[in-house]
Design a protein around this motif. Structure first.
Motif, PDB file in Angstrom:
ATOM      1  N   LEU A   1       0.835  -1.202   0.000  1.00 24.64           N
ATOM      2  CA  LEU A   1       0.000   0.000   0.000  1.00 24.64           C
ATOM      3  C   LEU A   1       0.868   1.249   0.000  1.00 24.64           C
ATOM      4  O   LEU A   1       0.544   2.244  -0.674  1.00 24.64           O
ATOM      5  N   LEU A   2       1.977   1.198   0.739  1.00 29.04           N
ATOM      6  CA  LEU A   2       2.891   2.340   0.760  1.00 29.04           C
ATOM      7  C   LEU A   2       3.568   2.521  -0.600  1.00 29.04           C
ATOM      8  O   LEU A   2       3.788   3.650  -1.036  1.00 29.04           O
ATOM      9  N   VAL A   3       3.892   1.420  -1.253  1.00 27.93           N
ATOM     10  CA  VAL A   3       4.493   1.498  -2.585  1.00 27.93           C
ATOM     11  C   VAL A   3       3.527   2.169  -3.557  1.00 27.93           C
ATOM     12  O   VAL A   3       3.902   3.048  -4.347  1.00 27.93           O
ATOM     13  N   THR A   4       2.275   1.756  -3.500  1.00 25.82           N
ATOM     14  CA  THR A   4       1.268   2.360  -4.381  1.00 25.82           C
ATOM     15  C   THR A   4       1.075   3.830  -4.039  1.00 25.82           C
ATOM     16  O   THR A   4       1.008   4.691  -4.937  1.00 25.82           O
ATOM     17  N   PHE A   5       0.980   4.150  -2.747  1.00 22.31           N
ATOM     18  CA  PHE A   5       0.836   5.547  -2.329  1.00 22.31           C
ATOM     19  C   PHE A   5       2.004   6.392  -2.821  1.00 22.31           C
ATOM     20  O   PHE A   5       1.814   7.497  -3.361  1.00 22.31           O
ATOM     21  N   GLU A   6       3.245   5.889  -2.657  1.00 21.01           N
ATOM     22  CA  GLU A   6       4.427   6.653  -3.070  1.00 21.01           C
ATOM     23  C   GLU A   6       4.411   6.908  -4.572  1.00 21.01           C
ATOM     24  O   GLU A   6       4.755   8.003  -5.033  1.00 21.01           O
TER      25      GLU A   6
ATOM     26  N   ALA B   1      -0.423   2.351 -14.554  1.00 21.78           N
ATOM     27  CA  ALA B   1       0.353   1.880 -15.704  1.00 21.78           C
ATOM     28  C   ALA B   1       1.776   1.513 -15.297  1.00 21.78           C
ATOM     29  O   ALA B   1       2.309   0.477 -15.719  1.00 21.78           O
ATOM     30  N   GLU B   2       2.405   2.352 -14.471  1.00 20.99           N
ATOM     31  CA  GLU B   2       3.787   2.099 -14.089  1.00 20.99           C
ATOM     32  C   GLU B   2       3.908   0.926 -13.127  1.00 20.99           C
ATOM     33  O   GLU B   2       4.913   0.206 -13.134  1.00 20.99           O
ATOM     34  N   LEU B   3       2.877   0.720 -12.301  1.00 17.40           N
ATOM     35  CA  LEU B   3       2.895  -0.406 -11.365  1.00 17.40           C
ATOM     36  C   LEU B   3       2.329  -1.681 -11.985  1.00 17.40           C
ATOM     37  O   LEU B   3       2.372  -2.745 -11.356  1.00 17.40           O
ATOM     38  N   LYS B   4       1.765  -1.540 -13.194  1.00 17.53           N
ATOM     39  CA  LYS B   4       1.144  -2.664 -13.894  1.00 17.53           C
ATOM     40  C   LYS B   4      -0.057  -3.221 -13.111  1.00 17.53           C
ATOM     41  O   LYS B   4      -0.230  -4.431 -12.980  1.00 17.53           O
ATOM     42  N   TYR B   5      -0.854  -2.310 -12.566  1.00 15.23           N
ATOM     43  CA  TYR B   5      -2.099  -2.642 -11.891  1.00 15.23           C
ATOM     44  C   TYR B   5      -3.263  -2.105 -12.717  1.00 15.23           C
ATOM     45  O   TYR B   5      -3.094  -1.191 -13.533  1.00 15.23           O
ATOM     46  N   ALA B   6      -4.444  -2.640 -12.454  1.00 15.73           N
ATOM     47  CA  ALA B   6      -5.656  -1.994 -12.952  1.00 15.73           C
ATOM     48  C   ALA B   6      -5.861  -0.712 -12.137  1.00 15.73           C
ATOM     49  O   ALA B   6      -5.507  -0.654 -10.962  1.00 15.73           O
ATOM     50  N   GLN B   7      -6.424   0.304 -12.764  1.00 11.51           N
ATOM     51  CA  GLN B   7      -6.623   1.561 -12.042  1.00 11.51           C
ATOM     52  C   GLN B   7      -7.518   1.355 -10.824  1.00 11.51           C
ATOM     53  O   GLN B   7      -7.323   1.986  -9.781  1.00 11.51           O
ATOM     54  N   SER B   8      -8.484   0.462 -10.941  1.00 11.79           N
ATOM     55  CA  SER B   8      -9.369   0.196  -9.803  1.00 11.79           C
ATOM     56  C   SER B   8      -8.591  -0.373  -8.624  1.00 11.79           C
ATOM     57  O   SER B   8      -8.928  -0.106  -7.455  1.00 11.79           O
ATOM     58  N   SER B   9      -7.534  -1.139  -8.891  1.00  8.54           N
ATOM     59  CA  SER B   9      -6.706  -1.692  -7.815  1.00  8.54           C
ATOM     60  C   SER B   9      -5.950  -0.593  -7.095  1.00  8.54           C
ATOM     61  O   SER B   9      -5.843  -0.604  -5.859  1.00  8.54           O
ATOM     62  N   VAL B  10      -5.417   0.364  -7.866  1.00 13.12           N
ATOM     63  CA  VAL B  10      -4.708   1.493  -7.262  1.00 13.12           C
ATOM     64  C   VAL B  10      -5.666   2.292  -6.381  1.00 13.12           C
ATOM     65  O   VAL B  10      -5.344   2.637  -5.234  1.00 13.12           O
TER      66      VAL B  10
ATOM     67  N   THR C   1       4.071  10.563  -6.321  1.00 11.20           N
ATOM     68  CA  THR C   1       5.151  11.035  -7.183  1.00 11.20           C
ATOM     69  C   THR C   1       4.632  11.539  -8.520  1.00 11.20           C
ATOM     70  O   THR C   1       5.018  12.607  -8.988  1.00 11.20           O
ATOM     71  N   VAL C   2       3.738  10.767  -9.143  1.00 11.47           N
ATOM     72  CA  VAL C   2       3.265  11.136 -10.488  1.00 11.47           C
ATOM     73  C   VAL C   2       1.958  11.932 -10.454  1.00 11.47           C
ATOM     74  O   VAL C   2       1.550  12.486 -11.471  1.00 11.47           O
ATOM     75  N   LEU C   3       1.295  11.957  -9.268  1.00 15.38           N
ATOM     76  CA  LEU C   3       0.024  12.684  -9.094  1.00 15.38           C
ATOM     77  C   LEU C   3      -1.007  12.303 -10.160  1.00 15.38           C
ATOM     78  O   LEU C   3      -1.664  13.145 -10.767  1.00 15.38           O
ATOM     79  N   SER C   4      -1.117  10.995 -10.360  1.00 12.19           N
ATOM     80  CA  SER C   4      -2.097  10.485 -11.315  1.00 12.19           C
ATOM     81  C   SER C   4      -2.361   9.018 -10.997  1.00 12.19           C
ATOM     82  O   SER C   4      -1.419   8.211 -10.971  1.00 12.19           O
ATOM     83  N   PHE C   5      -3.630   8.654 -10.741  1.00 10.52           N
ATOM     84  CA  PHE C   5      -3.978   7.261 -10.507  1.00 10.52           C
ATOM     85  C   PHE C   5      -3.757   6.444 -11.785  1.00 10.52           C
ATOM     86  O   PHE C   5      -3.283   5.306 -11.725  1.00 10.52           O
TER      87      PHE C   5
END
Length: 295
Positions: free
Chosen positions: A5-10, A23-32, A14-18
């Motif tokens: 969760l901290l990795v996703t938050f960071e 995309a960078e974490l290779k998750y679905a946006q709903s997961s983020v 950093t990019v100020l965009s869900f």
């Protein structure tokens, strides 16, 4: 707090965009989105203000961010401590610039490609302030800087070499063969790469101080375009010597007798306190060796 969760938050911070974080974490946006909500729920605070299509950190988010980064780095350090005996792998994001990527780094990139095939080098073309900001935010692992200064707030750095500069023009230029002063140059057509490039900015500052007013440059954006314009007789340009060595040797450009009143140093930088992974340490070691050999 779960590390993921901290990795996703960071990343979102950093990019100020869900969307971009997903995309960078290779998750679905709903997961983020659900992970950020889970973190906010566990802390009992909102970490982001949602402003239509934009987001920004709340005060609580601003306070959490440096702790999140420290916890992520500590986890990375622990992981590296038990994995350093393995072959380096993963993505290494490196901020760089045209003069280095095209003229100094090819042997280093070739070495890494063959010697450490599991390391994916991601070269990000940025200059000066943008590179420093990306390093502080953790977007880049390493970043090349070509600057007069060697101290950078929030960063550690190592000077790899002093970067010689050359003032060049087309053969037959009227200043060729004469001792040239800065006052001579303010009356000549001047060519340059984009603003933000350290040697261009320092050159402009020097000539502006001599002229007592801003001087005009014809901008060509890239080094290659600037060199071609100079060779065609459109004006004078100041560039790193390594970028014009071939043209000086073949005679399509000549060097004018002018010594810059400033010194640039090519450096490799990273965020202060960050424990560099094995791939980054190897990159730094090889870059140090390569630039020492190139002189």
């Amino acid at each position: 707090m779960e590390l993921r969760l901290l990795v996703t938050f960071e990343k979102v911070a950093t990019v100020l965009s869900f969307t971009r974080a997903a995309a960078e974490l290779k998750y679905a946006q709903s997961s983020v989105t659900s992970q950020i909500r889970a973190l906010e729920s566990s802390l009992g605070v909102e970490l982001f203000d949602r402003l239509g299509s934009r987001i920004r950190l709340t005060e609580a988010g601003e306070r959490l961010l440096p702790y999140a980064r420290r916890m992520i780095e500590l986890a990375d350090e622990a992981r590296a401590a038990v994995a350093d005996t393995e072959e380096p792998a993963g993505t290494l994001a490196v901020g760089t610039m045209e003069s280095l990527t095209n003229y100094r780094l090819p042997p280093l990139l070739e070495f890494f490609h063959h010697r450490y095939p599991k390391v994916r080098l991601s070269l990000r073309p940025t200059l000066g302030d943008e590179t420093r900001q990306a390093l502080r935010q953790g977007t880049y692992d390493l970043g090349f800087l070509m600057e007069a200064e060697t101290e950078h707030a929030g960063l550690d750095s190592e000077v790899l070499t002093t970067e010689p500069l050359a003032l060049v023009a087309a053969p037959g230029h009227k200043l060729y063969g004469a001792a040239v002063t800065s006052a001579d140059l303010v009356r000549q057509p001047l060519l340059a790469t984009e603003p933000g490039c350290a040697y261009r900015d320092l050159f402009e500052r020097e000539l502006t101080s001599v002229a007592g007013a801003p001087v005009d440059f014809l901008e060509f954006g890239t080094i290659e375009a600037t060199k071609r314009a100079a060779a065609a007789g459109l004006g004078i340009c100041l560039l790193p010597e390594v970028t014009v060595a071939a043209e000086l040797a073949e005679g399509s450009l000549v060097r004018l007798d002018w010594t810059p009143p400033f010194t640039l140093r090519t450096q490799l930088a990273w965020r202060s306190g960050k424990r560099l992974p094995a791939s980054a340490r190897l990159f730094l070691q090889r870059a140090r060796q390569l630039l020492a050999e190139q002189g």
